[in-house]
Design an enzyme around this catalytic site. Structure first.
Site, mmCIF file in Angstrom:
data_model
loop_
_atom_site.group_PDB
_atom_site.id
_atom_site.type_symbol
_atom_site.label_atom_id
_atom_site.label_comp_id
_atom_site.label_asym_id
_atom_site.label_seq_id
_atom_site.Cartn_x
_atom_site.Cartn_y
_atom_site.Cartn_z
ATOM 1 N N HIS A 65 0.821 -1.208 0.000
ATOM 2 C CA HIS A 65 0.000 0.000 0.000
ATOM 3 C C HIS A 65 0.855 1.258 0.000
ATOM 4 O O HIS A 65 2.024 1.224 0.373
ATOM 5 C CB HIS A 65 -0.878 0.013 1.246
ATOM 6 C CG HIS A 65 -0.061 0.078 2.508
ATOM 7 N ND1 HIS A 65 0.554 -1.048 3.031
ATOM 8 C CD2 HIS A 65 0.286 1.104 3.314
ATOM 9 C CE1 HIS A 65 1.232 -0.705 4.107
ATOM 10 N NE2 HIS A 65 1.093 0.597 4.299
ATOM 11 N N HIS A 68 5.185 6.573 -0.700
ATOM 12 C CA HIS A 68 6.013 5.395 -0.980
ATOM 13 C C HIS A 68 5.246 4.111 -0.728
ATOM 14 O O HIS A 68 4.194 4.117 -0.067
ATOM 15 C CB HIS A 68 7.271 5.403 -0.096
ATOM 16 C CG HIS A 68 6.965 5.164 1.356
ATOM 17 N ND1 HIS A 68 6.537 6.171 2.198
ATOM 18 C CD2 HIS A 68 6.990 4.041 2.117
ATOM 19 C CE1 HIS A 68 6.339 5.670 3.414
ATOM 20 N NE2 HIS A 68 6.596 4.384 3.392
#
Lengths: 171, 171
Positions: free
Chosen positions: B34, B115
């Site tokens: 995720h 990220h």
């Protein structure tokens, strides 16, 4: 791609289930504690996004349902899986029926038993060791479920949520 | 209770990330691959259901965003975590800003770097062993994200999805 529609119970019940799952459920790492409503299934002639939009529309017409855990039980000797038995009711069965649109192809064909798995993929010995203890535990619990989720499975096994369907009961 | 709002990238990118996460990410079992948009946070003076409804309304006004993976990078020496660096853009930063409603209390206070973590909680030796190999891998990838999810954390660490927010861009 494999899909499923599941309900996640309250954090309280998930935490309770995970005290067992952490030790005894080989699928602990793949998905949080859940009650499968439909699946696993594949989609026939429909992309995920379009399928999700159609399922969302159907689910919006369904009412929230009561999730009533009665006790722990086992699927043995068919398979060494221990689960929390959920009392079937018209809302759960009606939701499952309503979501079974024609582009949904169920992979497994067995009778539907609403449940939350807390232990699976055990040896006969492990199973027999813990079933007595689990059955003595009191799992009686009732809550209202007002949403279910469409998930898909990744290559190595874990499930990811794609969409949330709110059961708002709009007619 | 701890909450987070995350985007799950396409199955393709999740599968790719999991080839690393399975071996090198101590959080592999807690959540699928995720990009965190906001969190972890707690709710102040607002129940989860009400908070989710307000966030849903805000998210509906936001536009889908481009998730562009540039390369693998590392947070070392601050922490031994390796991640796929996502190019920040106005839509991602605007979404994060818009979702930061006044009842949301961020637990961590560090600069936001979009990220996808693929390795963490490694020893210095492990980190140094794999960073070279990972950096040589080509992760360039672009896709459109049209939904994010509100999750909460269970007692033993795993995250469960509560709601899905579609970024439909309705003004």
């Amino acid at each position: 791609m494999k899909y499923g529609i599941v309900a996640f119970p309250s954090k309280e019940l998930q935490d309770r289930a995970n005290t067992y799952r952490k030790r005894y459920d080989a699928h602990y790492a793949l998905i949080p504690p859940h009650m499968t409503v439909l699946g696993p299934f594949t989609l026939e002639g429909k992309e995920m996004k379009e399928a999700a939009a159609e399922l969302l529309e159907v689910a919006a017409k369904q009412k929230p349902f009561e999730l009533k855990v009665m006790r722990a039980s086992t699927f043995a000797p068919i398979t060494n899986a221990i689960y929390l038995k959920i009392e079937p009711n018209d809302e759960i069965l009606g939701l499952r029926e309503a979501l079974s649109l024609d582009f949904i192809k169920n992979i497994e064909d067995h009778q539907y038993v609403p449940h939350i798995t807390i232990a699976q993929k055990m040896s006969d010995g492990e199973h027999d060791d813990i079933i007595g203890q689990v059955k003595m535990d009191n799992f009686e619990h009732t809550e209202t479920i007002d949403r279910v989720h469409l998930l898909y499975q990744l290559e190595d096994g874990p499930w990811t949520v794609y969409e949330t369907f709110t059961l708002s009961g709009d007619e």
